[in-house]
Design a protein around this motif. Structure first.
Motif, PDB file in Angstrom:
ATOM      1  N   ALA A   1      62.818 -99.020  25.789  1.00  0.00           N
ATOM      2  CA  ALA A   1      61.523 -99.638  25.497  1.00  0.00           C
ATOM      3  C   ALA A   1      60.390 -98.846  26.141  1.00  0.00           C
ATOM      4  O   ALA A   1      59.324 -98.639  25.531  1.00  0.00           O
ATOM      5  N   GLY A   2      60.600 -98.388  27.371  1.00  0.00           N
ATOM      6  CA  GLY A   2      59.574 -97.595  28.043  1.00  0.00           C
ATOM      7  C   GLY A   2      59.323 -96.275  27.354  1.00  0.00           C
ATOM      8  O   GLY A   2      58.182 -95.800  27.260  1.00  0.00           O
ATOM      9  N   GLN A   3      60.404 -95.653  26.859  1.00  0.00           N
ATOM     10  CA  GLN A   3      60.282 -94.361  26.188  1.00  0.00           C
ATOM     11  C   GLN A   3      59.356 -94.445  24.983  1.00  0.00           C
ATOM     12  O   GLN A   3      58.562 -93.534  24.726  1.00  0.00           O
ATOM     13  N   TYR A   4      59.454 -95.559  24.215  1.00  0.00           N
ATOM     14  CA  TYR A   4      58.728 -95.632  22.950  1.00  0.00           C
ATOM     15  C   TYR A   4      57.480 -96.504  23.011  1.00  0.00           C
ATOM     16  O   TYR A   4      56.802 -96.681  21.994  1.00  0.00           O
ATOM     17  N   THR A   5      57.150 -97.030  24.192  1.00  0.00           N
ATOM     18  CA  THR A   5      55.878 -97.734  24.367  1.00  0.00           C
ATOM     19  C   THR A   5      54.991 -97.042  25.391  1.00  0.00           C
ATOM     20  O   THR A   5      53.842 -97.444  25.587  1.00  0.00           O
ATOM     21  N   GLY A   6      55.529 -96.040  26.080  1.00  0.00           N
ATOM     22  CA  GLY A   6      54.745 -95.286  27.037  1.00  0.00           C
ATOM     23  C   GLY A   6      54.686 -95.887  28.423  1.00  0.00           C
ATOM     24  O   GLY A   6      53.813 -95.516  29.218  1.00  0.00           O
ATOM     25  N   LEU A   7      55.610 -96.798  28.775  1.00  0.00           N
ATOM     26  CA  LEU A   7      55.598 -97.403  30.109  1.00  0.00           C
ATOM     27  C   LEU A   7      56.522 -96.634  31.046  1.00  0.00           C
ATOM     28  O   LEU A   7      57.693 -96.411  30.742  1.00  0.00           O
ATOM     29  N   SER A   8      55.991 -96.251  32.204  1.00  0.00           N
ATOM     30  CA  SER A   8      56.777 -95.567  33.224  1.00  0.00           C
ATOM     31  C   SER A   8      56.766 -96.392  34.499  1.00  0.00           C
ATOM     32  O   SER A   8      55.726 -96.928  34.889  1.00  0.00           O
ATOM     33  N   PRO A   9      57.905 -96.510  35.182  1.00  0.00           N
ATOM     34  CA  PRO A   9      57.970 -97.287  36.427  1.00  0.00           C
ATOM     35  C   PRO A   9      57.596 -96.474  37.655  1.00  0.00           C
ATOM     36  O   PRO A   9      57.906 -96.873  38.775  1.00  0.00           O
ATOM     37  N   MET A  10      56.899 -95.367  37.470  1.00  0.00           N
ATOM     38  CA  MET A  10      56.645 -94.433  38.555  1.00  0.00           C
ATOM     39  C   MET A  10      56.021 -95.109  39.773  1.00  0.00           C
ATOM     40  O   MET A  10      56.416 -94.884  40.917  1.00  0.00           O
TER      41      MET A  10
END
Length: 726
Positions: free
Chosen positions: A703-712
């Motif tokens: 989900a993060g890959q294709y919505t642009g969310l990173s947990p950095m």
């Protein structure tokens, strides 16, 4: 094909997971077309239904390699893993069962693959009674259920191996831990009720395979009497027969052992029958049908009161539920007395009786949910009069009310909210105090989460609730959003604690839950409004939720992923095939996708009350209108898809995911990947801790890959949560 797959894996890893259509593993499109009531129904991937076929196994193995290659190209996998670990919980999450002086509870410590069954004696000494890892070090065997005898001297335990059809019952001596009886076979999804003395019980088991007609997929359950120490072959059938092949049975024995109440329900239907049997002879209870579900069209759950009158929790003429009392000789609702009336704004969840001798009068505790938030009230058992509301730890969810047996003055319940994992509390009706039970679940870190409820309008004007969980700090502009839904079987969505949701919000995203029609958030009417011929409303409600999130600026189409499990997998795949332009990514876990043939897989044959049946012309049209598999269109730019589930699924059947995957890979005109994540040695709805962790990480990373969310930056924000009242 192997050379093509080698090229695919190299290219897929180098391109960050974007897959061109021509690189998908080849799936032969058959020419199967059935004429059903004059309607031609194409099924080009019928051959994928046979999981034992060598072609199917080779194709599935190629999909496994494709998934692994694409996963290697996703960003932030290790960061998501770290974040999931930080918000995960451990300890005791389910209220105890108290029998005599013994407390039975399940505990899963951090790092444990499965939960263990513990016993606590009257002075607080704790010891492990059952540890599944000692039985199966691989972690594939789990503790499924346990039923202590009334006196606490024995306990019937059910262990299950992931996605294996067998499910045996063992009887243990609580003092020594030794197995004194069993295994009793074919007891999957059983109900069990001990008789006083702990020497016998009634339980539900399936008819032996050798007694069935070859190919019979019906449930074929029977209620049997078992005497501890006797061979299971001697267990006598006391209820159930060939006339009810798909019935589930629930069992309750009165405190004095003189009566057996049986609820009978065809699959997960919205109504049930109730039979009351006088136990003059243990093997031949004299049954009288006291509730005819075909007439009432209602759910009725009976419990025995002192003197063997019945407490009835029902939605008969009360879609949000009420509590009634009936004398044991009463037949039909005309004789019922209303004890606690319906609250049309707060569906009834559950209730328990407290009638211990230390109390001045017997009490009834009632749990309701008002706009998704639980309330707990105390009532006079004789009159139903409200005595008081009980203070709760926060604006969250109360579940699994339990009390001492027999005749107690304490009740236990589980409480959770968006940032609090399920935690056990004890209510003492003598002192009026509510305290946290020792050994309750704890989370590693509680993230800052703002929790609120909104109302949006569906296309037909109906107001629908959506739960929103966002980072506590205010920020202008849209956020990557993960939208979850279920919308079937009257199951309500509440602000529960989900590690994956907490991790997503900790990373800066929005987690939303759409309480669409077909669920139970507003009582039975809400369920009825989204099932059978109205199932399309659940799907349109979900798409309307997505549109609302986009139109209000909370997210964008390129930042919106949707997620559903089981029937929720049907919801999200149907939503995405109807409105693919709304979504960046779709995650469907153990989904239903082929709604024309769903009755042929797993337990699908018991779900026609919820969805309809393809064996009737009108209902076939309901199903075809939204069946995801049948609404995949060539050339459409579909979102990224992750179809996840067990490689063998005894509940929905694994063919849904394989057929949907093949259809989407063939049809999509876009460059976002269509992937299938198969997991061996897991169950449809439960698995070992490490496998559950792995799935959560993959869902979040995808989900993060294709919505642009990173947990950095997420680890810096894990503090105490802020929860707004609803």
């Amino acid at each position: 094909m192997p050379q093509c797959l080698d090229l695919l894996e190299t290219w897929c890893s180098a391109s960050g997971g974007v897959v061109a259509r021509r690189f998908y593993p080849a799936a032969w499109r058959g020419d199967v077309v059935e004429s059903l009531f004059g309607c031609s129904v194409s099924d080009p991937y019928r051959w994928l239904e046979d999981g034992t076929d060598t072609r199917v196994r080779a194709w599935a193995a190629a999909q496994d390699r494709l998934f692994r290659s694409c996963r290697a190209g996703w960003r932030d996998g290790q960061l998501w893993a770290s974040l999931v670990d930080q918000v995960s919980s451990s300890g005791v999450s389910e209220p105890p069962m108290v029998r005599g002086s013994v407390m039975f509870l399940a505990e899963q410590a951090r790092g444990d693959e499965q939960r263990r069954l513990l016993v606590v004696d009257g002075v607080g000494n704790r010891r492990v009674l059952v540890d599944p890892v000692e039985v199966d070090p691989s972690g594939h065997t789990g503790l499924y259920a346990w039923w202590p005898s009334r006196e606490g001297g024995r306990v019937a335990v059910q262990m299950e191996v992931a996605e294996q059809p067998g499910s045996d019952i063992l009887v243990l001596d609580v003092r020594t831990g030794e197995v004194v009886d069993g295994p009793l076979p074919r007891a999957r999804n059983t109900s069990l009720a001990w008789l006083p003395g702990g020497d016998a019980f009634y339980y539900v088991s399936r008819v032996p395979d050798e007694e069935l007609v070859p190919g019979d997929m019906r449930l074929q359950r029977r209620v049997r009497l078992h005497r501890v120490g006797s061979p299971w072959q001697d267990d006598v059938v006391v209820f159930g027969g060939d006339d009810a092949p798909d019935h589930y049975y629930g069992l309750t024995v009165s405190g004095d052992g003189c009566f057996l109440a049986v609820t009978a329900m065809a699959g997960p239907a919205s109504h049930n029958d109730v039979y009351l049997g006088e136990i003059v002879d243990l093997e031949v209870p004299c049954f009288v049908k006291i509730v005819d579900g075909g007439t009432t069209r209602a759910r009725v759950l009976p419990r025995f009161l002192a003197g063997n009158d019945l407490l009835l929790v029902t939605d008969y003429q009360a879609p949000c539920g009420r509590v009634c009392v009936a004398r044991r000789g009463d037949v039909g609702p005309a004789a019922w007395r209303v004890l606690v009336a319906e609250d049309s704004q707060a569906p009834l969840d559950e209730c328990v009786v407290l009638d211990g001798p230390a109390l001045p009068r017997p009490l009834l505790l009632v749990a309701r949910a008002r706009h998704g938030i639980s309330t707990l009230t105390s009532h006079d058992l004789a009159t139903g009069r409200l005595i008081s509301g009980l203070p709760l730890p926060g604006a969250g969810v109360v579940s699994s009310l339990r009390t001492d047996i027999a005749r107690g003055h304490r009740a236990w319940f589980s409480y959770c909210d968006a940032t609090t994992p399920p935690t056990i509390y004890r209510y003492d009706a003598v002192t009026g105090e509510i305290e946290q039970e020792s050994g309750a679940t704890t989370a590693g870190h509680a993230p800052e989460i703002r929790s609120r409820s909104v109302r949006y309008r569906a296309g037909d004007g109906t107001e629908v609730t959506m739960l929103l969980f966002t980072p506590s700090e205010e920020r202008e502009g849209p956020r990557p959003t993960l939208l979850y839904g279920y919308g079937s079987f009257g199951m309500p969505m509440r602000p529960w604690f989900f590690p994956a949701a907490a991790a997503w919000v900790s990373a800066g995203g929005t987690y939303a839950v759409a309480c669409v029609r077909g669920g139970g958030e507003e009582g039975r009417r809400w369920h009825d409004a989204g099932r059978g011929p109205h199932k399309h409303r659940a799907i349109s409600d979900f798409n309307d939720a997505a549109a609302w999130l986009i139109d209000t600026g909370l997210t964008t189409r390129d930042q919106l992923a949707i997620y559903g499990q089981s029937a929720g997998g049907l919801l999200v795949t149907a939503a995405a095939t109807q409105r693919p332009e709304l979504y960046a990514a779709v995650i469907a876990e153990g989904p239903l996708c082929d709604m024309v043939r769903y009755e042929n897989f797993g337990l699908g044959c018991t779900w026609s009350d919820e969805f309809g049946t393809a064996s009737q012309a009108e209902q076939l049209q309901w199903l075809l209108a939204y069946s995801p598999y049948h609404n995949v269109e060539p050339g459409v730019c579909y979102p990224a898809f992750l179809l996840a589930g067990a490689s063998i699924d005894l509940q929905t059947g694994e063919a849904h995911a394989t057929k949907m995957c093949a259809a989407l890979q063939h049809a999509t005109g876009g460059d976002r990947p269509i992937l299938m994540r198969r997991e061996p040695d897991t169950a449809h709805a439960a698995s070992s801790a490490s496998k559950e962790r792995g799935l959560n990480i993959d869902v979040l990373a995808f989900a993060g890959q294709y919505t642009g969310l990173s947990p950095m930056a997420a680890e810096k924000s894990l503090r105490k949560a802020v929860v707004e009242p609803y």
